[in-house]
Write a protein that holds these residues in place. Structure first.
Motif, PDB file in Angstrom:
ATOM      1  N   ASP A   1       6.558   8.816  -5.468  1.00  0.00           N
ATOM      2  CA  ASP A   1       7.768   8.534  -4.711  1.00  0.00           C
ATOM      3  C   ASP A   1       7.709   7.175  -4.037  1.00  0.00           C
ATOM      4  O   ASP A   1       8.362   6.956  -3.016  1.00  0.00           O
ATOM      5  CB  ASP A   1       8.014   9.640  -3.678  1.00  0.00           C
ATOM      6  N   SER A   2       6.894   6.282  -4.555  1.00  0.00           N
ATOM      7  CA  SER A   2       6.916   4.860  -4.211  1.00  0.00           C
ATOM      8  C   SER A   2       6.224   4.483  -2.919  1.00  0.00           C
ATOM      9  O   SER A   2       6.114   3.308  -2.630  1.00  0.00           O
ATOM     10  CB  SER A   2       8.353   4.320  -4.161  1.00  0.00           C
ATOM     11  N   GLY A   3       5.786   5.388  -2.110  1.00  0.00           N
ATOM     12  CA  GLY A   3       5.111   4.941  -0.909  1.00  0.00           C
ATOM     13  C   GLY A   3       4.946   6.041   0.103  1.00  0.00           C
ATOM     14  O   GLY A   3       5.354   7.184  -0.110  1.00  0.00           O
ATOM     15  N   PRO A   4       4.347   5.708   1.248  1.00  0.00           N
ATOM     16  CA  PRO A   4       4.124   6.721   2.279  1.00  0.00           C
ATOM     17  C   PRO A   4       5.430   7.172   2.900  1.00  0.00           C
ATOM     18  O   PRO A   4       6.375   6.391   3.059  1.00  0.00           O
ATOM     19  CB  PRO A   4       3.241   5.988   3.300  1.00  0.00           C
ATOM     20  N   HIS A   5       5.490   8.446   3.258  1.00  0.00           N
ATOM     21  CA  HIS A   5       6.684   9.017   3.873  1.00  0.00           C
ATOM     22  C   HIS A   5       6.462   9.143   5.378  1.00  0.00           C
ATOM     23  O   HIS A   5       5.383   9.508   5.823  1.00  0.00           O
ATOM     24  CB  HIS A   5       6.983  10.405   3.298  1.00  0.00           C
ATOM     25  N   PRO A   6       7.491   8.894   6.179  1.00  0.00           N
ATOM     26  CA  PRO A   6       7.322   9.025   7.623  1.00  0.00           C
ATOM     27  C   PRO A   6       7.072  10.464   8.030  1.00  0.00           C
ATOM     28  O   PRO A   6       7.562  11.399   7.406  1.00  0.00           O
ATOM     29  CB  PRO A   6       8.654   8.501   8.190  1.00  0.00           C
ATOM     30  N   GLY A   7       6.286  10.628   9.088  1.00  0.00           N
ATOM     31  CA  GLY A   7       6.015  11.953   9.619  1.00  0.00           C
ATOM     32  C   GLY A   7       6.988  12.304  10.723  1.00  0.00           C
ATOM     33  O   GLY A   7       7.964  11.592  10.974  1.00  0.00           O
ATOM     34  N   PRO A   8       6.724  13.401  11.435  1.00  0.00           N
ATOM     35  CA  PRO A   8       7.621  13.822  12.509  1.00  0.00           C
ATOM     36  C   PRO A   8       7.771  12.765  13.599  1.00  0.00           C
ATOM     37  O   PRO A   8       8.787  12.717  14.287  1.00  0.00           O
ATOM     38  CB  PRO A   8       6.953  15.093  13.046  1.00  0.00           C
ATOM     39  N   ASP A   9       6.728  11.928  13.777  1.00  0.00           N
ATOM     40  CA  ASP A   9       6.794  10.898  14.801  1.00  0.00           C
ATOM     41  C   ASP A   9       7.522   9.645  14.317  1.00  0.00           C
ATOM     42  O   ASP A   9       7.653   8.661  15.046  1.00  0.00           O
ATOM     43  CB  ASP A   9       5.388  10.509  15.264  1.00  0.00           C
ATOM     44  N   GLY A  10       7.995   9.655  13.063  1.00  0.00           N
ATOM     45  CA  GLY A  10       8.701   8.506  12.525  1.00  0.00           C
ATOM     46  C   GLY A  10       7.813   7.432  11.964  1.00  0.00           C
ATOM     47  O   GLY A  10       8.292   6.488  11.330  1.00  0.00           O
TER      48      GLY A  10
ATOM     49  N   LEU B   1      -4.587   8.355  -0.669  1.00  0.00           N
ATOM     50  CA  LEU B   1      -4.516   8.949  -2.001  1.00  0.00           C
ATOM     51  C   LEU B   1      -5.911   9.308  -2.503  1.00  0.00           C
ATOM     52  O   LEU B   1      -6.747   8.429  -2.704  1.00  0.00           O
ATOM     53  CB  LEU B   1      -3.869   7.967  -2.986  1.00  0.00           C
ATOM     54  N   PRO B   2      -6.174  10.582  -2.731  1.00  0.00           N
ATOM     55  CA  PRO B   2      -7.427  10.959  -3.375  1.00  0.00           C
ATOM     56  C   PRO B   2      -7.309  10.817  -4.888  1.00  0.00           C
ATOM     57  O   PRO B   2      -6.197  10.758  -5.435  1.00  0.00           O
ATOM     58  CB  PRO B   2      -7.588  12.430  -2.983  1.00  0.00           C
ATOM     59  N   HIS B   3      -8.445  10.771  -5.573  1.00  0.00           N
ATOM     60  CA  HIS B   3      -8.405  10.779  -7.038  1.00  0.00           C
ATOM     61  C   HIS B   3      -9.406  11.769  -7.619  1.00  0.00           C
ATOM     62  O   HIS B   3      -9.530  11.859  -8.840  1.00  0.00           O
ATOM     63  CB  HIS B   3      -8.668   9.377  -7.612  1.00  0.00           C
TER      64      HIS B   3
ATOM     65  N   PRO C   1      -2.510  14.659 -18.274  1.00  0.00           N
ATOM     66  CA  PRO C   1      -2.091  13.393 -18.882  1.00  0.00           C
ATOM     67  C   PRO C   1      -3.129  12.900 -19.891  1.00  0.00           C
ATOM     68  O   PRO C   1      -4.317  13.239 -19.808  1.00  0.00           O
ATOM     69  CB  PRO C   1      -1.993  12.434 -17.689  1.00  0.00           C
ATOM     70  N   PRO C   2      -2.692  12.081 -20.858  1.00  0.00           N
ATOM     71  CA  PRO C   2      -3.636  11.565 -21.863  1.00  0.00           C
ATOM     72  C   PRO C   2      -4.829  10.835 -21.256  1.00  0.00           C
ATOM     73  O   PRO C   2      -5.945  10.962 -21.759  1.00  0.00           O
ATOM     74  CB  PRO C   2      -2.769  10.622 -22.701  1.00  0.00           C
ATOM     75  N   GLN C   3      -4.601  10.080 -20.157  1.00  0.00           N
ATOM     76  CA  GLN C   3      -5.728   9.365 -19.554  1.00  0.00           C
ATOM     77  C   GLN C   3      -6.787  10.336 -19.062  1.00  0.00           C
ATOM     78  O   GLN C   3      -7.984  10.075 -19.167  1.00  0.00           O
ATOM     79  CB  GLN C   3      -5.250   8.493 -18.367  1.00  0.00           C
ATOM     80  N   TRP C   4      -6.351  11.474 -18.503  1.00  0.00           N
ATOM     81  CA  TRP C   4      -7.300  12.466 -18.011  1.00  0.00           C
ATOM     82  C   TRP C   4      -8.062  13.099 -19.171  1.00  0.00           C
ATOM     83  O   TRP C   4      -9.271  13.294 -19.092  1.00  0.00           O
ATOM     84  CB  TRP C   4      -6.564  13.541 -17.213  1.00  0.00           C
ATOM     85  N   ARG C   5      -7.378  13.419 -20.257  1.00  0.00           N
ATOM     86  CA  ARG C   5      -8.002  14.106 -21.386  1.00  0.00           C
ATOM     87  C   ARG C   5      -9.047  13.216 -22.075  1.00  0.00           C
ATOM     88  O   ARG C   5      -9.940  13.724 -22.749  1.00  0.00           O
ATOM     89  CB  ARG C   5      -6.948  14.559 -22.391  1.00  0.00           C
ATOM     90  N   ARG C   6      -8.920  11.900 -21.901  1.00  0.00           N
ATOM     91  CA  ARG C   6      -9.883  10.984 -22.513  1.00  0.00           C
ATOM     92  C   ARG C   6     -11.058  10.656 -21.600  1.00  0.00           C
ATOM     93  O   ARG C   6     -11.995   9.961 -22.027  1.00  0.00           O
ATOM     94  CB  ARG C   6      -9.172   9.688 -22.918  1.00  0.00           C
TER      95      ARG C   6
ATOM     96  N   ALA D   1      -4.288   8.420  -9.866  1.00  0.00           N
ATOM     97  CA  ALA D   1      -3.956   8.628  -8.456  1.00  0.00           C
ATOM     98  C   ALA D   1      -2.462   8.462  -8.227  1.00  0.00           C
ATOM     99  O   ALA D   1      -1.851   9.198  -7.435  1.00  0.00           O
ATOM    100  CB  ALA D   1      -4.747   7.658  -7.582  1.00  0.00           C
ATOM    101  N   GLN D   2      -1.847   7.508  -8.913  1.00  0.00           N
ATOM    102  CA  GLN D   2      -0.404   7.305  -8.781  1.00  0.00           C
ATOM    103  C   GLN D   2       0.375   8.534  -9.215  1.00  0.00           C
ATOM    104  O   GLN D   2       1.447   8.828  -8.681  1.00  0.00           O
ATOM    105  CB  GLN D   2       0.021   6.088  -9.619  1.00  0.00           C
ATOM    106  N   GLN D   3      -0.160   9.245 -10.198  1.00  0.00           N
ATOM    107  CA  GLN D   3       0.523  10.441 -10.703  1.00  0.00           C
ATOM    108  C   GLN D   3       0.162  11.694  -9.909  1.00  0.00           C
ATOM    109  O   GLN D   3       0.672  12.777 -10.200  1.00  0.00           O
ATOM    110  CB  GLN D   3       0.151  10.655 -12.176  1.00  0.00           C
ATOM    111  N   GLY D   4      -0.744  11.547  -8.945  1.00  0.00           N
ATOM    112  CA  GLY D   4      -1.184  12.699  -8.191  1.00  0.00           C
ATOM    113  C   GLY D   4      -2.097  13.615  -8.975  1.00  0.00           C
ATOM    114  O   GLY D   4      -2.245  14.794  -8.644  1.00  0.00           O
ATOM    115  N   VAL D   5      -2.763  13.066 -10.013  1.00  0.00           N
ATOM    116  CA  VAL D   5      -3.649  13.856 -10.869  1.00  0.00           C
ATOM    117  C   VAL D   5      -5.088  13.651 -10.410  1.00  0.00           C
ATOM    118  O   VAL D   5      -5.553  12.509 -10.289  1.00  0.00           O
ATOM    119  CB  VAL D   5      -3.506  13.448 -12.346  1.00  0.00           C
ATOM    120  N   MET D   6      -5.796  14.746 -10.174  1.00  0.00           N
ATOM    121  CA  MET D   6      -7.172  14.667  -9.725  1.00  0.00           C
ATOM    122  C   MET D   6      -8.139  14.541 -10.899  1.00  0.00           C
ATOM    123  O   MET D   6      -8.024  15.273 -11.894  1.00  0.00           O
ATOM    124  CB  MET D   6      -7.557  15.918  -8.924  1.00  0.00           C
ATOM    125  N   MET D   7      -9.073  13.617 -10.800  1.00  0.00           N
ATOM    126  CA  MET D   7     -10.140  13.510 -11.786  1.00  0.00           C
ATOM    127  C   MET D   7     -11.196  14.571 -11.492  1.00  0.00           C
ATOM    128  O   MET D   7     -11.274  15.093 -10.373  1.00  0.00           O
ATOM    129  CB  MET D   7     -10.758  12.109 -11.723  1.00  0.00           C
TER     130      MET D   7
END
Length: 440
Positions: A11-20, A139-141, A344-349, A411-417
């Motif tokens: 989603d392109s970047g960090p999202h604001p929290g309850p504190d804005g 972002l974890p990977h 994803p293909p990158q993960w499978r390889r 990491a961009q796709q939210g896929v864990m190695m």
């Protein structure tokens, strides 16, 4: 749309929290540091991060280097986990009472420099606000295992401290980078030492409110990738959730490195299977991979052959009998059948994905699971992995490093190695500066 970070997620970047607020929020803290006059040398009291120490030999070496070596805090030695954590808390309190460790008088951010030969790395150490995954800030990977997270959480609770910083990577923080470079180039450091691996370390403190505010503003809206310390980040999140908001547990100790200016090294993490004899490992793998004995007995030559083979597909070097054996050219049908197709293909390889889903789970039947924590040892140095395998008549599986852009894409796709797929560095030395939560 939120401001894009250096490693934008789906989603392109960090999202604001309850504190804005959104993005990285790094605050100063009163660092707890060794008093140079009370120890043999600053180098002798440092340690690699807890999960890099080769046990038991490396741990014993560090313990005997100096009676106050930080390994006695990050890897205390006792009969049970609870006893280990209590021992670490008692040791930390005793060292503070004796003046071996002392708190800096003012809260600070710390500029930290490591120089390893021609490789220079600089960054900022501070207390980072801990955010939930859905905020997209850190972002974890890699996946984590519950056992190490529970152990680190119990240790942090007992000591009421963050004893060693995580390593986080971000990009293009111009104001922060300028301040880091100016500090390192013009000011006298708080400490300077060279550890036995030849790495030179220097540390400076930033206490000027204007400089601290400039860094805070520069990091707002940015994201960071966890380069090293997934289990400690998961521990921070667990401990924050266990305490009410507004406490010191809202923050955790990190080192932030701008990799646009100081690129990290990416190295492999090797596996040692102490209970699997090498001949059995090779025999079982032959129906699935091409298996060849490599000429000579040089680790360097074996790793060179591994690098060559890795250009064409998955490849591993197995060792443990004084020689080296190359596994490559896996049966494509086996990979299609055994490597999960919903990734994803990158993960499978990934070599780690093939190693764990094909060789460990199916061929050797050695699961990497919480119920069998002693079956697989993860060792960063190839020579140490080979030595451990030979000592226990087991098998070392030597890996080739993952390319950094693959880590970032996943990491961009939210896929864990698979866990322990990568080793970014240089890693910060443990023991140069710590954060006790009672100090503010």
């Amino acid at each position: 749309m939120s401001t894009p970070g250096p490693y934008p997620g789906p989603d392109s970047g960090p999202h604001p929290g309850p504190d804005g607020e959104q993005g990285l929020r790094l605050i100063p803290f009163r660092g707890l540091r060794y008093v140079a006059e009370r120890v043999g040398s600053l180098a002798a009291v440092t340690s690699p991060p807890y999960d890099v120490v080769v046990r038991p030999d490396g741990q014993r070496h560090l313990e005997t280097a100096d009676p106050y070596n930080v390994v006695r805090l990050i890897l205390p030695d006792a009969e049970s986990p609870a006893a280990r954590h209590r021992k670490a808390a008692r040791t930390l309190a005793a060292w503070r009472d004796a003046g071996v460790l002392a708190a800096d008088p003012r809260p600070a951010l710390y500029v930290y420099e490591q120089r390893d030969g021609d490789h220079l790395q600089r960054g900022v150490i501070g207390a980072l606000r801990i955010t939930p995954p859905e905020r997209g800030v850190v972002l974890p990977h890699e996946d984590v295992m519950p056992g190490p997270v529970a152990d680190r959480a119990a240790l942090m609770r007992a000591t009421h401290a963050n004893l060693e910083p995580l390593l986080l990577a971000y990009r293009d923080g111009d104001a922060t980078a300028a301040l880091v470079e100016r500090t390192a180039g013009t000011r006298e450091p708080l400490l300077a030492t060279t550890t036995e691996d030849g790495v030179r370390h220097r540390l400076w403190s930033l206490t000027d409110p204007a400089e601290v505010d400039a860094i805070r503003a520069d990091l707002a809206g940015r994201q960071a990738l966890i380069a090293d310390g997934h289990h400690r980040w998961a521990t921070y999140r667990r401990l924050r959730a266990a305490h009410p908001p507004g406490t010191a547990w809202d923050y955790g100790l990190v080192l932030l490195v701008d990799t646009a200016r100081h690129p990290l090294r990416v190295r492999a993490i090797h596996r040692v299977l102490e209970r699997l004899p090498l001949d059995r490992a090779l025999d079982a793998a032959r129906p699935y991979f091409r298996v060849r004995a490599l000429p000579g007995h040089s680790l360097g030559e074996a790793l060179g052959a591994l690098a060559d083979a890795a250009r064409d597909g998955n490849a591993f070097v197995l060792a443990g009998d004084g020689g080296f054996h190359l596994l490559d050219r896996a049966d494509p049908g086996v990979l299609d059948r055994l490597v999960p197709a919903d990734r994803p293909p990158q993960w499978r390889r990934l070599d780690a994905a093939v190693l764990h889903t094909v060789l460990l789970d199916h061929v050797w039947r050695i699961p990497d699971s919480p119920g069998s924590p002693d079956e697989i040892r993860y060792i960063h140095a190839a020579d140490a992995a080979v030595e451990q395998a030979e000592r226990h008549a087991g098998t070392a599986v030597l890996m080739h490093p993952v390319r950094e852009h693959v880590v970032l894409e996943l990491a961009q796709q939210g896929v864990m190695m698979p866990r322990k797929s990568t080793s970014f560095g240089p890693k910060p030395a443990s023991g140069l500066v710590m954060r006790c939560l009672d100090l503010g």
